[in-house]
Structure formats: structure tokens, C-alpha cells
Write an enzyme that holds these catalytic residues in place. Structure first.
Site, short mmCIF file in Angstrom:
data_model
loop_
_atom_site.label_atom_id
_atom_site.label_comp_id
_atom_site.label_asym_id
_atom_site.label_seq_id
_atom_site.Cartn_x
_atom_site.Cartn_y
_atom_site.Cartn_z
N VAL A 279 0.85 -1.20 0.00
CA VAL A 279 0.00 0.00 0.00
C VAL A 279 0.88 1.25 0.00
O VAL A 279 0.60 2.24 -0.68
CB VAL A 279 -0.96 -0.01 1.22
CG1 VAL A 279 -1.66 1.34 1.36
CG2 VAL A 279 -2.00 -1.11 1.06
N ALA A 280 1.99 1.21 0.79
CA ALA A 280 2.89 2.35 0.87
C ALA A 280 3.61 2.61 -0.46
O ALA A 280 3.89 3.75 -0.82
CB ALA A 280 3.93 2.11 1.96
N ILE A 282 2.53 2.10 -3.51
CA ILE A 282 1.67 2.51 -4.63
C ILE A 282 0.98 3.84 -4.28
O ILE A 282 0.26 3.92 -3.29
CB ILE A 282 0.59 1.43 -4.92
CG1 ILE A 282 1.26 0.12 -5.32
CG2 ILE A 282 -0.37 1.90 -5.99
CD1 ILE A 282 0.35 -1.08 -5.23
N GLU A 284 -1.87 5.55 -4.49
CA GLU A 284 -3.25 5.22 -4.90
C GLU A 284 -3.98 6.38 -5.58
O GLU A 284 -4.84 6.19 -6.42
CB GLU A 284 -4.07 4.75 -3.69
CG GLU A 284 -3.76 3.35 -3.21
CD GLU A 284 -2.52 3.29 -2.33
OE1 GLU A 284 -2.10 2.18 -1.98
OE2 GLU A 284 -1.96 4.37 -1.98
N ASP A 326 -2.37 22.72 -42.80
CA ASP A 326 -3.02 22.95 -44.09
C ASP A 326 -2.84 24.43 -44.43
O ASP A 326 -2.67 25.26 -43.54
CB ASP A 326 -4.50 22.60 -43.97
CG ASP A 326 -5.26 22.88 -45.25
OD1 ASP A 326 -4.74 22.54 -46.32
OD2 ASP A 326 -6.37 23.45 -45.17
N ASP A 613 -8.75 22.19 -41.82
CA ASP A 613 -10.17 22.54 -41.70
C ASP A 613 -11.07 21.82 -42.70
O ASP A 613 -12.28 21.80 -42.54
CB ASP A 613 -10.35 24.06 -41.85
CG ASP A 613 -9.92 24.57 -43.22
OD1 ASP A 613 -9.31 23.79 -43.98
OD2 ASP A 613 -10.19 25.75 -43.53
N ASP A 617 -8.46 17.05 -44.88
CA ASP A 617 -7.51 17.04 -43.76
C ASP A 617 -7.85 15.98 -42.71
O ASP A 617 -7.01 15.64 -41.88
CB ASP A 617 -7.50 18.41 -43.06
CG ASP A 617 -7.07 19.53 -43.99
OD1 ASP A 617 -6.11 19.31 -44.74
OD2 ASP A 617 -7.67 20.61 -43.96
N ASN A 707 -1.89 8.64 1.70
CA ASN A 707 -1.77 8.53 0.24
C ASN A 707 -2.96 9.16 -0.49
O ASN A 707 -2.80 9.76 -1.56
CB ASN A 707 -1.64 7.07 -0.19
CG ASN A 707 -0.24 6.53 0.08
OD1 ASN A 707 0.61 7.23 0.62
ND2 ASN A 707 -0.01 5.28 -0.28
#
Length: 891
Positions: A279-280, A282, A284, A326, A613, A617, A707
Site C-alpha cells: 500500500v505504501a 503505490i 493510490e 493545411d 479545416d 484534412d 496517500n
């Protein structure tokens, strides 16, 4: 290749007689054979499918794995919190992407609803969806082309094809032409008319040779419908980070079990400790924080007229090092404009803004003739008619010679319409007690029909020397990619027949016109080049025109830097990819060429933005890393295929958006480094306590709180930090660059180690306060709880303070301003209040297994918590001192 066959061959091959058309019975058979004349699209994703697509991410997999483990050990609240984070992340993504894929629907809307066809020898109007190959289609001014046609008859026929080919003016069509070259570009196929283009002048007939998805527009629809999803640089970095964190979590768990076996400790206790460490390791909240920062970036960009449709596109902008644009409507204004005029020995530049200019002498006669020999109208800024004629009428407006004013004074009494064979048009108007013929058109044809020339108000014979002089002027204008029109007149005492109009004319002069660049674009291109970005022009227009505009804007310096679509076809993909870096202008290209160009640039590792446009394109917009469509002049198709839409059609907005994208990436990097520093501190604390046989200083619930709550608020605030003012004076970052490049990884390790050491020190101090040593076997539960509370507060508070120093890797917090990011100050204050609340409110304290601290211990933990911030600021002092040493550095 229908354009390479004669009309008779085409009719024979399609088994139809031009004068009769298909029978109803045959048309019905062909409709069953070929299907309805409409564009098909693949089924669009439902909201549920979009939601699950958001979950296909390595970081999310790691979080879902953590959820399963927390459920197994019956930590249901923790599992619920992590699941909520996953859901929040997915919802943010779905909201942004729900309206993304609209390209095919837009193409379907563009197709004309009704068509004129000849069946059973009679002309009838039918739904365009019922048109089949072999149908004889009738075209007249103002009618959309319902299918791809091989023309079999044309009378002064002009078709507006700019959305498909990129040409600024309607194309002249000639049914009698046979084009033998198999590589003839779409814009040069004068004997063809294409689905969804517009007839602007004349009339014609054609036989339908392709319908539905087999048309040129249909081919574009197929390209747009191909699945083409590439990960953005940020997504790749986060994917890698997710894998690394996943492996670290697994590695930590394995290491804990090895330690447990070696130290002969209780395996279930060690399993719970391993969960704490996983857990530490990652962060979260990272996935949701990145999504939130990108969403806030989208909101910020909308305020500078850039609408971003997909969240990751915001950050990708910061990596762009090639902008393919273009020409027509993007770099230019998409309206023909007269920029030069010439009467004998009197060249003139035409003002491009304002009205009320004075025209005298020969110039006045030239403008009057051009305006009176035009059918276009222009009133109160609204124009109708042929773009070339609109340019002439606007020229009159500039010089106080409006079309309305002139036609009231000089009433038209006769005309000889434009003909693509003669390339001339003439009108007859009343004129000073008699009549005057006004003729405009191709200069060489006008010179051939003229006997005299107007020189300073006097009519003089048109000698061979004068003819050469005028043709030389026209050639000079043409070399600047100007479209040249000549003007002449003839005075008569009576109304004459059209056949007599174009004889014994008096040449007045000529004008040069072009679709001019947008005024703000040149500066924007300069800024882009300063930021290490290469601008490239891609257009369906002619090479000379494209090169002239590119040179004026600073995109190219010579014609040698240009290439045509036909030249691209002569090269293999490998050869083209090798040579592409030598070119800045690509002219006369098809939609397929545009995609090939984008792919070639990407093959060299470039991050490519494509701006456009038109319908032509759309495929390249989709294949580019960032497709940018124009919001005002852009077709719905282009908008649907793009990642970003400019609501002001301003090329400058792209450069501003790139600047914003760079700052957003830098801010996300700050947030990632901050979160990982914090997580490293947690891992360090727990791992060392296990190695030395100490009690675990933090519980899984406490780590999860830090976290998801304590860390997340400063991380979001860092994500919206004020941008670096110098960001556009630096080269684009390498898209392969890791989050940990340029010393960021080392800073994270130093910060995390400091936080871990101080958390352990606080834990040891809390135990020692009660008369126990850290390695004692009989530490009472209430002493452990008190010591864990101190460790919990130091970990949270040190991370809150540490967020201040993460804002800049070299500048001190004083020089950038402690209060310059008010959101961060707010996040720190809220973080402290929440931390105080967890410890002080009884039911929360019980849930997190903590107790209130004494005032002395509060003071102690605050001092401990400020040390990582102070140490990092001292490191910056040495870094700045080292950077100040007078060595030559790049950049």
C-alpha cells in the site's frame, strides 16, 4: 481510373445510354447490388464501453490488485476508498470522451439529400441515397454533387472543391478532356466531379462511377473509421510507472516473506506488514490526480480558445516538435484578395484593410471595368458569387467604387458570359452618353483581341514591344503565385451583339490576386521556431502558390524545400521517410499523401501536430499525435477527427496551447515526483523497522489516509501551479524522457529518504518518552499507539511542507514566491486541519488507532516535519552555485 477513359468508353463500361439513362428496373437492380449511396460508420462505443476502456491502464490494474488484497484481509473501508478512486478516474475520462468520435456522422450530413438524374429518358429528382453507378446526373449552379461523376457534358462548369482538394478557387471542368497520366492529382481531374462538392457556375452532366464508400469522400470515411489509437507520451510514462510500482510492490512482499523466514517471525503478521508496504509503495491517488490535473488543463485551455476533446491530448501538446498545417483557411484567409494592380508604368500595392482610398486616372478605369464585368455582390460584409469576382468587387469597395453605386450609374444592357474555352467575360453598360464593353479574363487572350492600350488617359496603339512589356509584368506576378487577370474596354455608340464585343479592345491593365496569409500567423510561426518546433505546410493547392505563401510566412526559404504529391508517389515509403526532413512544403497532395507525410515524420520519433479545416484534412488529423481543427471555418468532419478545436481559427492559439501543454506536463511531473517521494518515505519507514526487528511504525489504514487525502491535495495544487515563463525558449522535451530525467529521480530518493528517517526518529522518540527502547519486546499497546501517532503526524506534515520545495528544481521557494500558488497553501492548511481532526475527533482517532499529542510533542513533530524542506532548499543553493560557474552550456 475513369478520368483516363473517354466518355464513350465509360458509358459503354457502365452499360448506359447518355440520352436515356438507366431504366427504373435497372436502377433498382444496381441499388441492390451496390447498396445505398451513403457513408457507413462502425457502431459507436456506449457509455459503458467507454467506462471500461478507461480501466485498461497499468496503474488501474495495480490499484484493483490492491483492492482485492484489502478485501481478503477484511479491510473493507480501505477497499471501498481505493475503488472510489478507480471509479472517479474512469468517470473523468468518460465525460471528456463522450462526444469525441463524430467524424462519420458529419460526413453523412454533408452528403446532399436530393439529386437530378435522367431515367427512362426523363429528368427526375430523387434522394441522393438512390443514385447508383451508371446514373446520368444533371448538375447546375448551387447543386451539390451526389456521387463521383465522370463528366460527359460541361458548359462553363465550375465546382467548389476546397474542402476536398484545398484549392482556394472553384475548379474549371471540361468533360471532353482525357487524362492519361495515372498519377493525376485529384485537383487536376478536370473531367471528374466528386461527391459532396458544390457546383458554383455553369451546368453539366455526368455518369455516376462511384457511390457511397467507393467515392473519394467514402475513402476518407474508411480511413477515419480505421482503429488507430496510439498512447500519448504521458500515457506511456504512466504505463511504465505502473509496471515499475507493480513489480516493486510484488518484490517488497517477496522480500518481507524472505525476511520473515530468516528471522522466524509470524508469517500472518508479516503478511499484514507486506500489505502495509505494498500500500505504501503505490500512490493510490496518482491516476485520479493526473486525470483531475488534465481536466483542469482542459478548462484552462478553453479560456484561450482551444477545446480539447481527449484528456491526454493536453499533455501531448507539450511534446510537439512538428506542426503540419493545411494552407487554405488555416495559414491563409480562404478568400481571394487583390494585392497588386498595374497600369502602364504604374505598379501599385492594394491596401489590405480599410476603405475610402482614392483611385484616379487609369487605375480608376481599371477598377470600374473589373467591377462592372462581375456578377458577384458584396454588401455590408456579406458576399455572394465566384470568389475571384468577390475579390474584384471588394477591390472596388476599397476605392469607393462600390458595385451597387457603379451599376446604378452604368446600367448593364448586354453580356457575353464567361467561357472556359475563351477564358473571358464581357458586359455592355451605358457609358457617358454611349455604351462601353468591359472585358476581363486571361491576359494573353485579352492582348490577342486588343488593338490599343490606355496610357495615362490616352489611347495609343498596342505595339509588340508593349505586348511583351505587359506579358513580362504578368509573368513577374505569376512567379509570386498571384492569379493574374487582365482588363480591357471598347466604347460604342449603340448596343452591339455579344459576338461583336470582344473585338478591337483597348487594354487598361491587370491585377494580381491570392488567398493571403492570416496577418497574425507569421509571428506565431516565429515563436514556434524559437521553441524548437518545425512548421510544415501541407496543401492540395499548386506548388507555386504554396511556396510563395510559405516563403512569406517563414516556413520555407526556397522552392527546393517543396515536393508535390506526384513526386511522393515516385518514392518508396523508406526513401520518402529518409528524405522528408529536407522539405517544408508539400503541394498538390491527396488525403492519402497527408497521412503518409504524418507517418513519415512520426517514424523519426517526432511528435506531430496536424492542423486543418477541410474534409481532405480529416484522415491526417486522426493519424497525427495531435489533430487540430478550425472551429469557425472547419468542416464538421475535420472537427470530428481532431483532438483539439480552435474556436477562433487562429494559428497563434496553437502556439499558446503548446505552451500550456508544456507547463501541464511539468506540473504533472512535479505531482508524480512529490507523490513518489512521499511513498518512498513510507516504504523506507516500514522496511527499516522490519529489518531491525522493530514494531511497524504505521498501519495500513494510516498509510492509505496519507496517500489518498494528505498527499492528494498538494499534488493537485502542484498540478495547477503557475507556468514557467521561459518554457517556450526551450526545445521540446524528448517524448522518450522518463519522469525521473534531469535529476528528478535523485531528488525523489533524497526527499523520500529524509521523510522516512524523520518518521522513524519520531516513532523512536515516542517510545523513548515512555521509558522503553525501540527494540524492547514488551512495549505496551498504548505506548505503541502514541509513538505511531507521532510517526503518523511527522509523515503527513513533512510531506505537506515538502510540497513547497517540489515546485521548482533549482529556484528557492522565496524567489518563486511562497504564496504564488494559493491553491498549494490552501491544500497545506486543509491537510493540517484534517490531520488534526483525525487525531482529535474521538471516533476518527479510534478508526485510525491514534491518540492526541501533548503540546511539546506537537512542537517536536512540526520541527521534524520542516527538516526535509530545509535540507532540499540547502541542496538547491549548492546546485545554483554550481550552475553559476562560468562554463559554456547548451541551450
Amino acid at each position: 481510373m475513369w478520368y483516363a477513359k473517354s466518355q464513350e468508353e465509360v458509358l459503354q463500361e457502365l452499360n448506359v445510354v447518355g440520352t436515356e439513362g438507366l431504366t427504373d428496373e435497372e436502377a433498382h437492380k444496381r441499388l441492390e447490388q451496390y447498396g445505398a449511396n451513403k457513408l457507413k460508420g462502425k457502431p459507436k462505443k456506449s457509455l459503458v464501453a467507454l467506462f471500461f476502456a478507461q480501466l485498461q491502464d497499468m496503474l488501474i490494474y495495480v490499484l484493483l490488485g490492491a483492492t482485492v488484497i484489502t478485501i481478503v484481509i477484511q479491510e473493507y473501508i480501505d477497499a471501498l476508498i481505493i475503488l472510489l478512486v478507480v471509479i472517479l478516474n474512469a468517470v473523468i475520462g468518460v465525460v471528456q470522451e463522450h462526444k469525441a468520435e463524430k467524424a462519420i456522422e458529419a460526413l453523412q450530413k454533408m452528403t446532399t439529400p436530393r439529386a437530378l438524374v435522367r431515367r427512362n429518358g426523363e429528368v427526375k429528382e430523387i434522394s441522393s441515397e438512390e443514385v447508383v453507378p451508371g446514373d446520368i446526373v444533371i448538375l447546375d449552379a448551387g447543386r451539390f454533387v451526389p456521387a463521383d461523376l465522370r463528366l460527359i457534358e460541361s458548359v462553363n462548369l465550375q465546382v467548389e472543391e476546397s474542402a476536398l482538394t484545398g484549392e482556394s478557387v472553384p475548379a474549371d471542368k471540361n468533360a471532353a478532356e482525357i487524362l492519361r497520366d495515372p498519377n493525376t492529382p485529384m485537383g487536376d481531374r478536370v473531367n471528374m466531379a466528386f461527391m459532396s462538392t458544390l457546383t458554383t457556375y455553369g451546368r453539366g452532366e455526368g455518369v455516376a462511377v462511384a457511390t457511397g464508400m467507393n467515392t473519394e469522400v467514402g475513402k476518407i470515411a474508411q480511413i477515419l473509421d480505421d482503429d488507430h489509437e496510439e498512447m500519448t507520451p504521458l500515457q506511456k510514462r504512466l504505463e511504465e510507472l505502473g509496471k515499475v510500482l507493480g513489480f516493486i510492490a510484488i518484490g517488497i512482499c517477496a522480500a518481507i516473506f524472505v525476511i520473515a523466514l530468516l528471522q522466524k517471525r509470524d508469517l500472518f503478521d508479516m503478511f499484514l506488514t507486506a500489505i502495509s508496504l505494498a500500500v505504501a509503495a503505490i500512490p493510490e491517488g496518482l491516476a485520479a490526480i493526473v486525470a483531475i490535473v488534465l481536466a483542469l488543463g482542459v478548462t484552462k485551455m478553453s479560456k484561450i480558445n482551444a477545446i480539447v476533446k481527449k484528456l491526454p491530448a493536453v499533455e501531448t501538446l507539450g511534446s510537439v516538435n512538428i506542426i503540419c498545417s493545411d494552407k487554405t483557411g488555416t495559414l491563409t484567409q480562404n478568400k481571394m484578395t487583390v494585392v497588386k494592380s498595374y497600369t502602364y508604368r504604374q505598379p501599385a500595392e492594394v491596401p489590405q484593410a480599410g476603405t475610402g482610398f482614392q483611385a484616379t486616372g487609369d487605375l480608376e478605369d481599371l477598377i470600374k471595368t473589373l467591377v462592372l464585368c462581375s456578377d458577384a455582390t458584396y454588401e455590408n460584409g456579406a458576399a455572394t458569387g465566384d470568389p475571384t469576382e468577390i475579390a474584384l468587387v471588394v477591390l472596388g469597395e476599397r476605392y469607393h467604387l462600390s458595385k451597387a453605386q457603379l451599376t446604378r450609374k452604368y446600367k448593364r444592357v448586354g453580356e457575353k458570359p464567361f467561357d472556359s474555352g475563351r477564358k473571358l467575360m464581357s458586359t455592355l453598360t451605358e457609358w457617358e452618353g454611349g455604351y462601353r464593353v468591359h472585358t476581363k479574363g486571361a491576359l494573353d487572350n485579352i492582348i490577342r483581341l486588343s488593338r490599343s492600350v490606355l496610357v495615362n488617359g490616352k489611347v495609343v496603339p498596342l505595339t509588340d514591344e508593349l505586348k511583351s512589356h505587359y506579358l513580362q509584368i504578368a509573368e513577374e506576378m505569376s512567379s509570386e503565385a498571384l492569379r493574374v487577370l487582365g482588363a480591357a474596354y471598347k466604347d460604342t455608340a449603340t448596343v452591339i451583339d455579344p459576338a461583336e464585343m470582344e473585338q478591337d479592345l483597348t487594354l487598361i491593365g491587370l491585377v494580381g490576386m491570392i488567398d493571403p496569409p492570416r496577418p497574425e500567423v507569421k509571428d506565431s510561426i516565429g515563436k514556434a521556431k524559437l521553441a524548437g518546433i518545425t512548421p510544415v505546410m501541407i496543401t492540395g493547392d499548386h506548388r507555386n502558390t504554396a511556396v510563395a505563401i510559405a516563403r512569406e510566412l517563414g516556413i520555407a526559404v526556397s522552392r527546393e524545400q517543396s515536393m508535390t504529391g506526384a513526386e511522393i508517389d515516385e518514392l518508396s515509403d523508406e526513401e520518402f521517410s529518409q528524405r522528408i526532413k529536407d522539405y517544408r512544403v508539400f503541394a498538390r497532395v491527396s488525403p492519402e499523401h497527408k497521412v503518409k507525410i504524418v507517418r513519415a515524420y512520426k517514424a523519426h520519433g517526432n511528435i506531430v501536430s496536424m492542423t486543418g479545416d477541410g474534409v481532405n484534412d480529416a484522415p491526417s488529423l486522426k493519424y497525427a499525435d495531435i489533430g487540430v481543427a478550425m472551429g469557425i471555418s472547419g468542416t464538421d468532419v475535420a472537427k470530428g477527427a481532431s483532438d483539439m478545436i480552435l474556436t477562433d481559427d487562429n494559428f497563434t492559439t496553437i502556439v499558446r496551447a503548446i505552451e500550456e501543454g508544456r507547463n501541464i506536463y511539468n506540473n504533472i511531473k512535479k505531482a508524480v515526483i512529490f507523490l513518489l517521494s512521499c511513498n518512498l518515505g513510507e516504504v523506507f519507514t516500514i522496511l527499516f523497522s522490519i529489518l531491525f526487528f522493530w514494531p511497524v511504525p504505521l498501519l495500513p489504514t494510516q498509510i492509505l489516509w496519507i496517500n489518498l487525502i494528505t498527499d492528494s491535495l498538494p499534488a493537485i495544487a502542484l498540478g495547477v501551479d503557475t507556468g514557467d515563463k521561459d518554457v517556450m525558449s526551450k526545445k521540446p522535451r524528448d517524448p522518450q524522457e522518463s519522469f525521473f530525467a534531469q535529476g528528478a529521480g535523485l531528488r525523489a530518493v533524497i526527499g523520500g529518504t529524509l521523510i522516512g528517517i524523520l518518521t522513524l526518529l519520531a516513532f523512536c522518540f515516542g517510545i523513548a518518552e515512555h521509558g522503553y527502547s525501540i527494540g524492547a519486546a514488551d512495549i505496551p499497546a498504548h505506548v505503541l499507539t502514541y509513538a505511531r501517532t507521532m510517526a503518523f503526524v511527522v509523515l503527513a506534515a513533512s510531506q505537506l511542507f515538502y510540497s513547497l520545495t517540489v515546485r521548482n528544481s533549482s529556484k528557492s521557494i522565496v524567489s518563486i514566491g511562497i504564496f504564488s500558488n494559493r491553491y498549494l497553501i490552501g491544500a497545506i492548511v486543509v491537510g493540517f486541519l484534517l490531520q488534526f481532526g483525525v487525531i482529535s475527533v474521538p471516533f476518527l482517532a479510534a478508526a485510525f488507532n491514534v491518540v492526541n499529542l501533548s503540546l511539546r510533542d506537537w512542537a517536536l513533530v512540526i520541527v521534524f516535519s520542516m527538516l526535509p524542506l530545509l535540507v532540499n532548499e540547502i541542496i538547491k543553493v549548492f546546485m545554483r552555485a554550481k550552475a553559476a560557474v562560468p562554463f559554456t552550456r547548451e541551450g
